[in-house]
Design a protein around this motif. Sequence first.
Motif, PDB file in Angstrom:
ATOM      1  N   ILE A 137       0.890  -1.162   0.000  1.00  0.00           N
ATOM      2  CA  ILE A 137       0.000   0.000   0.000  1.00  0.00           C
ATOM      3  C   ILE A 137       0.924   1.206   0.000  1.00  0.00           C
ATOM      4  O   ILE A 137       1.792   1.335   0.864  1.00  0.00           O
ATOM      5  N   SER A 138       0.765   2.066  -0.984  1.00  0.00           N
ATOM      6  CA  SER A 138       1.616   3.246  -1.063  1.00  0.00           C
ATOM      7  C   SER A 138       0.770   4.452  -1.452  1.00  0.00           C
ATOM      8  O   SER A 138      -0.317   4.313  -2.004  1.00  0.00           O
ATOM      9  N   VAL A 139       1.286   5.631  -1.144  1.00  0.00           N
ATOM     10  CA  VAL A 139       0.593   6.860  -1.510  1.00  0.00           C
ATOM     11  C   VAL A 139       1.358   7.476  -2.675  1.00  0.00           C
ATOM     12  O   VAL A 139       2.594   7.480  -2.694  1.00  0.00           O
ATOM     13  N   LEU A 140       0.621   7.935  -3.666  1.00  0.00           N
ATOM     14  CA  LEU A 140       1.220   8.491  -4.868  1.00  0.00           C
ATOM     15  C   LEU A 140       1.222  10.015  -4.788  1.00  0.00           C
ATOM     16  O   LEU A 140       0.272  10.617  -4.276  1.00  0.00           O
ATOM     17  N   ASP A 141       2.282  10.625  -5.299  1.00  0.00           N
ATOM     18  CA  ASP A 141       2.328  12.082  -5.343  1.00  0.00           C
ATOM     19  C   ASP A 141       1.689  12.623  -6.616  1.00  0.00           C
ATOM     20  O   ASP A 141       1.278  13.769  -6.669  1.00  0.00           O
ATOM     21  N   GLU A 142       1.589  11.775  -7.633  1.00  0.00           N
ATOM     22  CA  GLU A 142       0.971  12.228  -8.877  1.00  0.00           C
ATOM     23  C   GLU A 142      -0.521  11.906  -8.883  1.00  0.00           C
ATOM     24  O   GLU A 142      -0.980  11.036  -8.159  1.00  0.00           O
ATOM     25  N   LYS A 143      -1.239  12.622  -9.710  1.00  0.00           N
ATOM     26  CA  LYS A 143      -2.679  12.373  -9.845  1.00  0.00           C
ATOM     27  C   LYS A 143      -2.881  11.391 -10.998  1.00  0.00           C
ATOM     28  O   LYS A 143      -2.252  11.493 -12.036  1.00  0.00           O
ATOM     29  N   ILE A 144      -3.766  10.431 -10.772  1.00  0.00           N
ATOM     30  CA  ILE A 144      -4.110   9.477 -11.821  1.00  0.00           C
ATOM     31  C   ILE A 144      -5.628   9.312 -11.811  1.00  0.00           C
ATOM     32  O   ILE A 144      -6.287   9.617 -10.824  1.00  0.00           O
TER      33      ILE A 144
END
Length: 161
Positions: free
Chosen positions: A27-34
């Motif tokens: 489980i990770s948090v992304l800095d970019e928007k997708i």
Amino acid sequence: MNKHTAHIQTPLGIAKVVSDEVGIQEISVLDEKINIENSADIPQVLKDCICQLEEYFEGKRTEFNLNLTPKGTDFQQKVWHELNKIPFGKTCSYLELSKKLGDVKAIRAVASANGKNPLWIVAPCHRVIGSDGSLTGYAGGLWRKKWLLEHENPVKQQSLF
């Protein structure tokens, strides 16, 4: 073994959740928007994780009940397992964590394993702080660590009347 991926919008950004048929691997948090497009045919273990993360962010969940299958060394696995023993709303220092693992001299190795934690929020590495109470090191950014700690232990405004 097949891997499956789903995404969830959180107050801290988009979280990516990866599983196999057995359990949650990452489980990770992304800095970019997708764009979030989750397939209906994802495994139940992934659906359960997304549901529990949503409940956590809504303030309705303080513990996770998931089958976890993160990949890491034996030492990393021990550190991540120990993270799960830090209670909701509490913190622990890297030194305390090292002592619990049986070796105060392993503090740097513990900090390194903590930084490689693949299970954002579920294995609560955000609850590990510096011995002086400072918010040190956090792969997702210190602002996220601060947000998570405040979310888990909000300072209640006391009424004067």
